[in-house]
Design an enzyme around this catalytic site. Sequence first.
Site, PDB file in Angstrom:
ATOM      1  N   ARG A   6     -34.783 -16.508  -1.321  1.00 12.26           N
ATOM      2  CA  ARG A   6     -34.264 -17.503  -0.362  1.00 12.26           C
ATOM      3  C   ARG A   6     -35.250 -18.647  -0.132  1.00 12.26           C
ATOM      4  NH1 ARG A   6     -29.928 -16.056   3.294  1.00 12.26           N
ATOM      5  NH2 ARG A   6     -28.574 -14.726   2.084  1.00 12.26           N
TER       6      ARG A   6
ATOM      7  N   ARG B 136     -33.170 -22.678   5.192  1.00 15.39           N
ATOM      8  CA  ARG B 136     -33.248 -23.354   6.492  1.00 15.39           C
ATOM      9  C   ARG B 136     -34.639 -23.510   7.087  1.00 15.39           C
ATOM     10  NH1 ARG B 136     -28.606 -19.567   8.611  1.00 15.39           N
ATOM     11  NH2 ARG B 136     -29.762 -18.335   7.103  1.00 15.39           N
TER      12      ARG B 136
ATOM     13  N   ARG C   1     -28.464 -30.244   3.740  1.00 18.10           N
ATOM     14  CA  ARG C   1     -27.380 -29.384   4.237  1.00 18.10           C
ATOM     15  C   ARG C   1     -26.491 -30.163   5.206  1.00 18.10           C
ATOM     16  NH1 ARG C   1     -24.296 -26.469   6.537  1.00 18.10           N
ATOM     17  NH2 ARG C   1     -24.495 -24.294   7.154  1.00 18.10           N
TER      18      ARG C   1
ATOM     19  N   ASP D 227     -24.612 -18.729  -4.074  1.00 12.32           N
ATOM     20  CA  ASP D 227     -24.475 -17.535  -3.236  1.00 12.32           C
ATOM     21  C   ASP D 227     -23.798 -16.432  -4.029  1.00 12.32           C
ATOM     22  OD1 ASP D 227     -24.894 -16.934  -0.163  1.00 12.32           O
ATOM     23  OD2 ASP D 227     -23.150 -15.810  -0.838  1.00 12.32           O
TER      24      ASP D 227
HETATM   25  O1  CP3 Z   1     -32.868 -17.407  -2.963  1.00 13.19           O
HETATM   26  C1  CP3 Z   1     -32.467 -18.590  -2.966  1.00 13.19           C
HETATM   27  O2  CP3 Z   1     -33.117 -19.529  -2.452  1.00 13.19           O
HETATM   28  C2  CP3 Z   1     -31.167 -18.913  -3.683  1.00 13.19           C
HETATM   29  C3  CP3 Z   1     -29.990 -18.988  -2.884  1.00 13.19           C
HETATM   30  C4  CP3 Z   1     -29.341 -17.757  -2.285  1.00 13.19           C
HETATM   31  C5  CP3 Z   1     -28.540 -17.828  -1.114  1.00 13.19           C
HETATM   32  N1  CP3 Z   1     -27.958 -16.612  -0.923  1.00 13.19           N
HETATM   33  C6  CP3 Z   1     -28.371 -19.015  -0.281  1.00 13.19           C
HETATM   34  C7  CP3 Z   1     -27.849 -18.891   1.087  1.00 13.19           C
HETATM   35  C8  CP3 Z   1     -29.276 -16.435  -2.752  1.00 13.19           C
HETATM   36  C9  CP3 Z   1     -29.992 -15.783  -3.934  1.00 13.19           C
HETATM   37  C10 CP3 Z   1     -28.386 -15.728  -1.881  1.00 13.19           C
HETATM   38  C11 CP3 Z   1     -28.039 -14.311  -2.069  1.00 13.19           C
HETATM   39  C12 CP3 Z   1     -27.196 -13.641  -1.077  1.00 13.19           C
HETATM   40  N2  CP3 Z   1     -26.153 -14.161  -0.344  1.00 13.19           N
HETATM   41  C13 CP3 Z   1     -27.267 -12.252  -0.786  1.00 13.19           C
HETATM   42  C14 CP3 Z   1     -28.188 -11.252  -1.462  1.00 13.19           C
HETATM   43  C15 CP3 Z   1     -29.601 -11.357  -1.048  1.00 13.19           C
HETATM   44  C16 CP3 Z   1     -29.866 -11.027   0.389  1.00 13.19           C
HETATM   45  O3  CP3 Z   1     -30.364 -11.930   1.081  1.00 13.19           O
HETATM   46  O4  CP3 Z   1     -29.629  -9.875   0.779  1.00 13.19           O
HETATM   47  C17 CP3 Z   1     -26.296 -11.969   0.184  1.00 13.19           C
HETATM   48  C18 CP3 Z   1     -26.033 -10.617   0.819  1.00 13.19           C
HETATM   49  C19 CP3 Z   1     -25.584 -13.181   0.444  1.00 13.19           C
HETATM   50  C20 CP3 Z   1     -24.423 -13.386   1.347  1.00 13.19           C
HETATM   51  C21 CP3 Z   1     -24.706 -14.352   2.414  1.00 13.19           C
HETATM   52  N3  CP3 Z   1     -24.872 -15.712   2.228  1.00 13.19           N
HETATM   53  C22 CP3 Z   1     -24.855 -14.083   3.799  1.00 13.19           C
HETATM   54  C23 CP3 Z   1     -24.769 -12.712   4.422  1.00 13.19           C
HETATM   55  C24 CP3 Z   1     -25.114 -15.307   4.422  1.00 13.19           C
HETATM   56  C25 CP3 Z   1     -25.234 -15.554   5.900  1.00 13.19           C
HETATM   57  C26 CP3 Z   1     -26.504 -15.061   6.454  1.00 13.19           C
HETATM   58  C27 CP3 Z   1     -27.529 -16.142   6.408  1.00 13.19           C
HETATM   59  O5  CP3 Z   1     -28.655 -15.878   5.942  1.00 13.19           O
HETATM   60  O6  CP3 Z   1     -27.210 -17.234   6.900  1.00 13.19           O
HETATM   61  C28 CP3 Z   1     -25.166 -16.307   3.416  1.00 13.19           C
HETATM   62  C29 CP3 Z   1     -25.433 -17.757   3.610  1.00 13.19           C
HETATM   63  C30 CP3 Z   1     -26.542 -18.368   2.825  1.00 13.19           C
HETATM   64  N4  CP3 Z   1     -26.774 -18.134   1.511  1.00 13.19           N
HETATM   65  C31 CP3 Z   1     -27.493 -19.313   3.307  1.00 13.19           C
HETATM   66  C32 CP3 Z   1     -28.319 -19.646   2.228  1.00 13.19           C
HETATM   67  C33 CP3 Z   1     -29.453 -20.634   2.209  1.00 13.19           C
HETATM   68  C34 CP3 Z   1     -27.526 -19.885   4.697  1.00 13.19           C
HETATM   69  C35 CP3 Z   1     -26.440 -20.909   4.818  1.00 13.19           C
HETATM   70  C36 CP3 Z   1     -26.809 -22.144   5.589  1.00 13.19           C
HETATM   71  O7  CP3 Z   1     -27.565 -22.987   5.071  1.00 13.19           O
HETATM   72  O8  CP3 Z   1     -26.272 -22.263   6.683  1.00 13.19           O
END
Ligand code: CP3
Length: 348
Positions: free
Chosen positions: A29, A33, A42, A79
């Site tokens: 990640r 943010r 964003r 994602d």
């Molecule tokens: O690692 C990176 O920088 C690459 C991008 C990436 C995102 N999500 C961006 C994201 C990667 C590799 C993921 C994987 C992901 N997404 C997983 C597996 C890894 C983990 O963290 O367990 C899972 C379970 C998800 C599903 C997901 N996406 C959830 C549960 C959420 C909401 C929770 C949160 O952290 O906000 C997201 C949203 C998300 N995916 C954001 C980002 C940067 C936040 C969105 C925003 O900018 O508002």
Amino acid sequence: MNLPPASPSPFLSVLDGALLDPPPLWMMRQAGRYLPEYRQVRETAGDFLTLCYTPALAAEVTLQPIRRFGFDAAIIFSDILVVPHALGVDLSFAAGEGPRLRPVADAAAIAALPDTLNPARVEPVYAAISQVKAALPREVGLIGFCGAPWTVATYMVAGQGTDDQAPARLLALREEETFARLIDHLVEASIAHLKGQVAAGADAVQIFDTWAGVLDPRSFERWCVGPLGRIVSALKAAYPKVRIIAFPKGASLEGLEKIVATGVDGIGLDWTADRVALARRFGTRVALQGNLDPLCLIAGGAALDAEIGRIREDLAGARHIFNLGHGIKPETTIAHVERLVEKVREKL
Ligand code: CP3
């Protein structure tokens, strides 16, 4: 011995078999943010999915942490829920609430899933990868990714994130064959999506199994290890040189042994992993990636310095890629990430 030519990238070299000190470094990640420049893009995009599906913006935020910190690998900004979205499942991200999907929770909904990924959903990801690839220095590896079938299924069956993944676990118990059809479908979809990313320029892929740790050993084998093995075989058959990292969060030592046996090049470790036992068990058979507790990076100070030192020492004899044990948290201070980069690259 006939060694392959060394890659110009420390990250890829470790996946290919080298042992490096200091270890290469990236963070799960890492685009997100906690970065003011991410928050700005964003805001321009409006919502998270628009950001994911606009190649120029996705490429820009992928590159931001590379420019700021000089990490050894970039992970494409996307994602894991893009795969169900590309299978026609309605998806939205409500502010502060996490993902919402139209649940795919019974035999009829699973049977209705299409066999191919909607190009309108996946082509922008591949376009972003090509753009990042063209902009990255040769020493920086480019990582594509997908969610593991089990973890993606937990979101599809529940229609949202859950604390204990009970909806998917219950479906697997009550209707094992129905659930197996969903997993099989996700295996095929994951293979297609990873192939698309490698064709577009990804050097390595990571398969995120965030919820692997809630399963009993038999279910872990059925829903995590088996499907991963099929993905690894298919991807390596198509692209023998691609490096594959599995991140089965919460897996036991015995569980990790089964994951390694699928033929992956690296395993991601969460912060609860027993590093010394792992280094002893796997030696240099596989790259070990991890495993700083993301809370250490929030705490900073002496706790951060000490834990980085212990991780480097414990994994000094292993093929180590330094990373966090899970994604960086939005409230993390940038100065602490700068300190991390400095400490990980210090001579021991
Ligand atoms: O690692 C990176 O920088 C690459 C991008 C990436 C995102 N999500 C961006 C994201 C990667 C590799 C993921 C994987 C992901 N997404 C997983 C597996 C890894 C983990 O963290 O367990 C899972 C379970 C998800 C599903 C997901 N996406 C959830 C549960 C959420 C909401 C929770 C949160 O952290 O906000 C997201 C949203 C998300 N995916 C954001 C980002 C940067 C936040 C969105 C925003 O900018 O508002």
